[in-house]
Design a protein around this motif. Sequence first.
Motif, short mmCIF file in Angstrom:
data_model
loop_
_atom_site.label_atom_id
_atom_site.label_comp_id
_atom_site.label_asym_id
_atom_site.label_seq_id
_atom_site.Cartn_x
_atom_site.Cartn_y
_atom_site.Cartn_z
N ALA A 177 0.83 -1.21 0.00
CA ALA A 177 0.00 0.00 0.00
C ALA A 177 0.86 1.26 0.00
O ALA A 177 0.53 2.25 -0.65
N ALA A 178 1.99 1.19 0.72
CA ALA A 178 2.90 2.35 0.77
C ALA A 178 3.46 2.68 -0.61
O ALA A 178 3.90 3.79 -0.87
N GLU A 179 3.42 1.68 -1.50
CA GLU A 179 3.90 1.90 -2.87
C GLU A 179 2.73 2.04 -3.84
O GLU A 179 2.91 1.93 -5.06
N GLY A 180 1.54 2.22 -3.31
CA GLY A 180 0.37 2.44 -4.16
C GLY A 180 -0.22 1.18 -4.75
O GLY A 180 -1.02 1.23 -5.70
N ILE A 181 0.15 0.03 -4.19
CA ILE A 181 -0.34 -1.25 -4.71
C ILE A 181 -1.35 -1.83 -3.72
O ILE A 181 -1.07 -1.94 -2.53
N THR A 182 -2.53 -2.22 -4.21
CA THR A 182 -3.55 -2.81 -3.34
C THR A 182 -3.56 -4.32 -3.52
O THR A 182 -3.76 -4.82 -4.63
N LEU A 183 -3.33 -5.02 -2.42
CA LEU A 183 -3.43 -6.49 -2.43
C LEU A 183 -4.75 -6.86 -1.77
O LEU A 183 -4.99 -6.49 -0.62
N ILE A 184 -5.60 -7.56 -2.48
CA ILE A 184 -6.92 -7.90 -1.96
C ILE A 184 -6.95 -9.38 -1.56
O ILE A 184 -6.69 -10.25 -2.39
N PRO A 185 -7.27 -9.66 -0.27
CA PRO A 185 -7.37 -11.06 0.14
C PRO A 185 -8.68 -11.67 -0.35
O PRO A 185 -9.76 -11.13 -0.13
N LEU A 186 -8.58 -12.79 -1.07
CA LEU A 186 -9.78 -13.42 -1.64
C LEU A 186 -10.17 -14.71 -0.93
O LEU A 186 -11.34 -15.02 -0.78
N SER A 187 -9.17 -15.47 -0.52
CA SER A 187 -9.47 -16.76 0.12
C SER A 187 -8.26 -17.18 0.96
O SER A 187 -7.12 -17.08 0.50
N GLY A 188 -8.52 -17.61 2.17
CA GLY A 188 -7.44 -18.04 3.05
C GLY A 188 -7.68 -19.47 3.50
O GLY A 188 -7.72 -20.38 2.67
N PHE A 189 -7.89 -19.64 4.81
CA PHE A 189 -8.12 -20.99 5.34
C PHE A 189 -9.34 -21.64 4.69
O PHE A 189 -10.37 -20.99 4.48
N ARG A 190 -9.18 -22.91 4.38
CA ARG A 190 -10.29 -23.71 3.84
C ARG A 190 -10.21 -25.08 4.51
O ARG A 190 -9.16 -25.70 4.51
N SER A 191 -11.30 -25.55 5.07
CA SER A 191 -11.29 -26.85 5.75
C SER A 191 -11.30 -27.99 4.74
O SER A 191 -11.65 -27.80 3.56
N VAL A 192 -10.96 -29.17 5.22
CA VAL A 192 -11.04 -30.37 4.38
C VAL A 192 -12.49 -30.58 3.94
O VAL A 192 -12.77 -30.93 2.79
N ALA A 193 -13.42 -30.33 4.86
CA ALA A 193 -14.85 -30.51 4.54
C ALA A 193 -15.27 -29.55 3.42
O ALA A 193 -16.01 -29.93 2.51
N ARG A 194 -14.79 -28.32 3.50
CA ARG A 194 -15.14 -27.32 2.48
C ARG A 194 -14.55 -27.72 1.12
O ARG A 194 -15.21 -27.60 0.09
N GLN A 195 -13.29 -28.16 1.16
CA GLN A 195 -12.62 -28.59 -0.08
C GLN A 195 -13.40 -29.74 -0.72
O GLN A 195 -13.57 -29.81 -1.93
N THR A 196 -13.87 -30.65 0.13
CA THR A 196 -14.64 -31.80 -0.35
C THR A 196 -15.94 -31.33 -1.01
O THR A 196 -16.33 -31.82 -2.07
N LYS A 197 -16.58 -30.34 -0.38
CA LYS A 197 -17.84 -29.83 -0.90
C LYS A 197 -17.64 -29.19 -2.28
O LYS A 197 -18.44 -29.39 -3.20
N ILE A 198 -16.55 -28.43 -2.41
CA ILE A 198 -16.24 -27.78 -3.69
C ILE A 198 -16.06 -28.84 -4.78
O ILE A 198 -16.59 -28.73 -5.88
N ILE A 199 -15.32 -29.90 -4.43
CA ILE A 199 -15.04 -30.95 -5.41
C ILE A 199 -16.32 -31.71 -5.78
O ILE A 199 -16.59 -31.95 -6.96
N ARG A 200 -17.13 -32.04 -4.77
CA ARG A 200 -18.39 -32.73 -5.06
C ARG A 200 -19.29 -31.89 -5.97
O ARG A 200 -19.95 -32.41 -6.87
N HIS A 201 -19.28 -30.59 -5.73
CA HIS A 201 -20.08 -29.67 -6.54
C HIS A 201 -19.65 -29.72 -8.01
O HIS A 201 -20.47 -29.84 -8.91
N HIS A 202 -18.33 -29.66 -8.24
CA HIS A 202 -17.81 -29.69 -9.61
C HIS A 202 -18.09 -31.04 -10.28
O HIS A 202 -18.46 -31.09 -11.45
#
Length: 176
Positions: free
Chosen positions: A68-93
């Motif tokens: 930010a001090a250099e005028g660059i914005t880093l936007i956090p989109l996704s961090g921690f994801r549980s095994v259960a959540r990962q499983t749900k994403i895969i089942r969905h696809h």
Amino acid sequence: MSRPTSLAALHRSLGIPADYGRTRHMRAFREAKVATLVRVGRHPADKKPVRLAPRAAAAWRRMREAAAAEGITLIPLSGFRSVARQTKIIRHHLAAGRDPADLFRYVAAPGFSEHHTGRAIDIGDPEDMSVEEKFANTAAYRWLRRHAGKFGFVMSYPRHNPHGIGYEPWHWCWHA
Ligand SMILES: [Zn+2]
């Protein structure tokens, strides 16, 4: 889910080969303790909280401020994801008819995602929050390439990585 036997059973149920980890040079990760996670922001679109393990969160904040001090914005989109959540994403696809071979080029098998550790973060730029290869054309990405290492963040999946994972310029993992 953290016991190898149950992970193996889960993988079988998803059609993931038993030699997945070995052939891809990937290892199973322990899930971060959810109670210790630190919220570092929200996804700008779906408003889901983005959470990281404490030390990764501190490193992220330092890095974000330096950018930010250099005028660059880093936007956090996704961090921690549980095994259960990962499983749900895969089942969905898979339910949507996605070809498993193609899917597992982009989505790690449950248990094998760096996001389970709370040390990995998907990053966006105000101009591009797509988590697609074109993120590599952004100012945020150019800044990360030059500076992220100083804060302990490494781009896990460059082009032609040995894990058979597609190029992910938006995905960075903090290493102590
Ligand atoms: Zn990621």
